[in-house]
Design a protein around this motif. Sequence first.
Motif, mmCIF file in Angstrom:
data_model
loop_
_atom_site.group_PDB
_atom_site.id
_atom_site.type_symbol
_atom_site.label_atom_id
_atom_site.label_comp_id
_atom_site.label_asym_id
_atom_site.label_seq_id
_atom_site.Cartn_x
_atom_site.Cartn_y
_atom_site.Cartn_z
ATOM 1 N N ALA A 23 -22.338 -11.546 -19.103
ATOM 2 C CA ALA A 23 -21.145 -10.713 -19.090
ATOM 3 C C ALA A 23 -20.007 -11.422 -19.755
ATOM 4 C CB ALA A 23 -20.771 -10.405 -17.654
ATOM 5 N N GLU A 24 -20.131 -12.705 -19.843
ATOM 6 C CA GLU A 24 -19.076 -13.533 -20.420
ATOM 7 C C GLU A 24 -18.740 -13.097 -21.827
ATOM 8 O OE1 GLU A 24 -18.416 -18.301 -21.023
ATOM 9 O OE2 GLU A 24 -20.419 -17.486 -20.942
ATOM 10 N N ASN A 288 -8.781 -9.793 -13.376
ATOM 11 C CA ASN A 288 -9.969 -10.644 -13.349
ATOM 12 C C ASN A 288 -11.203 -10.010 -13.981
ATOM 13 O OD1 ASN A 288 -10.503 -8.708 -11.414
ATOM 14 N ND2 ASN A 288 -11.605 -10.134 -10.073
ATOM 15 N N GLY A 289 -11.038 -8.983 -14.820
ATOM 16 C CA GLY A 289 -12.223 -8.404 -15.423
ATOM 17 C C GLY A 289 -11.897 -7.302 -16.416
ATOM 18 N N PHE A 339 -14.597 -11.697 -12.934
ATOM 19 C CA PHE A 339 -14.621 -13.126 -12.668
ATOM 20 C C PHE A 339 -14.591 -13.373 -11.169
ATOM 21 C CE2 PHE A 339 -12.901 -12.872 -16.921
ATOM 22 C CZ PHE A 339 -13.499 -13.938 -17.566
ATOM 23 N N SER A 340 -15.222 -14.480 -10.761
ATOM 24 C CA SER A 340 -15.128 -14.917 -9.369
ATOM 25 C C SER A 340 -15.426 -16.405 -9.307
ATOM 26 C CB SER A 340 -16.102 -14.132 -8.480
ATOM 27 O OG SER A 340 -17.444 -14.350 -8.896
ATOM 28 N N ASP A 346 -17.160 -21.569 -11.482
ATOM 29 C CA ASP A 346 -16.730 -20.312 -12.090
ATOM 30 C C ASP A 346 -17.948 -19.455 -12.412
ATOM 31 O OD1 ASP A 346 -14.018 -20.936 -12.061
ATOM 32 O OD2 ASP A 346 -14.150 -21.995 -13.972
ATOM 33 N N THR A 347 -17.815 -18.166 -12.192
ATOM 34 C CA THR A 347 -18.914 -17.262 -12.496
ATOM 35 C C THR A 347 -18.365 -15.947 -13.042
ATOM 36 O OG1 THR A 347 -20.875 -16.150 -11.614
ATOM 37 C CG2 THR A 347 -18.981 -16.352 -10.136
ATOM 38 N N ILE A 348 -19.109 -15.343 -13.922
ATOM 39 C CA ILE A 348 -18.781 -14.027 -14.470
ATOM 40 C C ILE A 348 -19.973 -13.116 -14.206
ATOM 41 C CG2 ILE A 348 -18.091 -12.713 -16.487
ATOM 42 C CD1 ILE A 348 -17.269 -15.358 -17.790
ATOM 43 N N ASN A 349 -19.713 -11.974 -13.606
ATOM 44 C CA ASN A 349 -20.753 -10.995 -13.339
ATOM 45 C C ASN A 349 -20.521 -9.764 -14.201
ATOM 46 O OD1 ASN A 349 -22.050 -12.346 -10.960
ATOM 47 N ND2 ASN A 349 -19.965 -12.123 -10.168
#
Length: 684
Positions: A23-24, A288-289, A339-340, A346-349
């Motif tokens: 998703a990044e 955040n997204g 983002f979370s 750090d993670t992107i879903n």
Amino acid sequence: MPPSKLLKSLLLTLPVLALPASAEEEYKLDKIEVIGHYANGVGTSDAASQGTVTAKLIENRPIMRPAEILEFVPGVIITQHSGDGKANQYFLRGFNLDHGTDFATSVAGMPVNMRTHAHGQGYSDLNFLIPELVERIDYKKGPYSAEEGNFSSAGAAHIHLFSKLKQGTAEVTAGNNHYQRELLAASKEFGAGTLLYGLELGQNNGPWQNPENFRKWNGVLRWTSGAPDNGYSITAMGYQANWDSTDQIPQRAVESGRINRYGTIDPTDGGDTSRYSLSYESRWKSDNGTTALNAYAIKYNLDLFSNFTYFLDDPINGDQFEQADDRVIFGVNASHAWFSRIGNFDTINKIGIETRRDNIDKVGLYNTVARERIATVREDQVRETSAAIYFENTFTWTNWLRTVAGVRADSYRFDVDSDNPANSGNTRDHITSPKFSVILGPWAKTEYFINAGRGFHSNDARGTTITVDPKTAAPADRVNPLVRSKGTEVGLRTEIIPGLQSSLTLWRLDLDSELLFVGDAGTTEASRPSTRRGIEWNNHYLIKSNLLLDLDLAASRSRFRDSDPGGNYIPGAIDKVASLGLTVTELGPWFGSFQLRYFGPRPLIEDNSERSNATTLAYLRTGYKINKDWKVALDVFNLFDRQASDVDYFYASRLQGEASGGVNDNHFHPVEKRTFRLTITSHF
């Protein structure tokens, strides 16, 4: 509730399929400022074979046909075996992709590949594209991204259009063989947004003894409101073309003096086609997204007349046939990335859904004489529906380790109403495709990639319900609706040398079966399982601010995996590709480019006893800027006037006067002679 929150809530209620992935990429596009010819720097992609080509490079190189814009994707070769209004031939990673199978292409969010098409599965006609309106091409190779579905096993290319032009353009091009092209394109503020328009007219006879009489027009209207990361656009496109074609010809007819290299056996071959579309693209950005939505409707028509075997099947009337396709396509796609943080990580879903419906009112095959129907081989009405959901997660473990994990699930339904009730019916199938990538580095401006994933391509709906061969009335076997592929890849990308972006990739791709609907015969043939493996080395070197050198090399080995006395070579599988480009901008008032491309010999039959020759072609552009508003450019195609082939096939055909049963022979379509085109451009 605002549309963005409503869509986000809907997507988040969808079932979680697996650990997420890339998703990044989509969110990064908001932050990357695309400068220069490529946006392929370290830290911008999830694979060494992934990248972006920008408009700056596209505008500086000559393009003979619209689809050649895909040759900016390293390793891709575009050729033609028929008239200019027909979809091109595509080659990549050991594939003869025919007219598009296993290479997914989209324009402005709309799929180009046609499934259950009259001429071939995955048929991708890009003649409706106006190259000057292309902002960038995002490309991927291999089945490693959960965002990519049907037809993307070898790769995918997503073509994005400008929303606003820096200046208006009026352009006139003239060349030998009665080539003419006129272009008018501009954008202006309109209401709360920007209206972009483009109109292209073109004609060409080509070098053929039977003039091609190719005529086409393209039109684009695109209205955009808001920013790229927080706005929307509506795009209307229209295209029509008609032509007389010189298809591939038998070698023996040329050697005997019956025709020359640019002659034809059946001068009544040709066709006409049209494509009209309306699409909507939007994007909303939160703290955040991002949320993206696109919807489209396409009206498409093709009537194609071909004769590849001449008098082999019908010694009286000849073997010409018509393939007709009349359809409407609808689709809606949506995605949400957010983002979370999990602890210190750090993670992107990203989660997404895709839907598509093809209402094919007529897909038919007919026997013809000089484009007049004399018999119907088969005529079908097809409804093909698909839906997909995918989920990806990008997890940053350390400043030198990132993983992208994801999964994609696709479901298909095929409904066929045939003129022969025995071939009517409906079929369902589904497939799940996991993906995983590891990105290491960068160290010393060098990044390393490990990629693995599964993909698929669908087969023609008619092959999933067939029981009787429409030509012979013999029993026919049904094919699997969806065919699995499996790919792995390791690679690196480095910028250790200032100005040089270089990538090296080792890859492998397995197909369970190279199943293919043979539109020329109205039947489905199941081929054998196959393995392709290869190496690619791509280099983009900005020597000076106005001097760019490109060097792309690729080699592959393609074989059927099972044992067969007839041999294990895959006909048409390309094994070597090389491209060398030199682009010069702003050398005083002068500019120009030189492009050399090579694609190597290919096996034409399974035992490799018949092979094509290699083809090497050079393009040259020389241009002069008269002032800031006017420029002139001379393009030369096939600079060294090489006598080579665009494509080669080995099969049996029969000329008038030959014995029944025909003659096995090489059938080739020659590259066009050295061609000059002069373009005068005015900016306003």
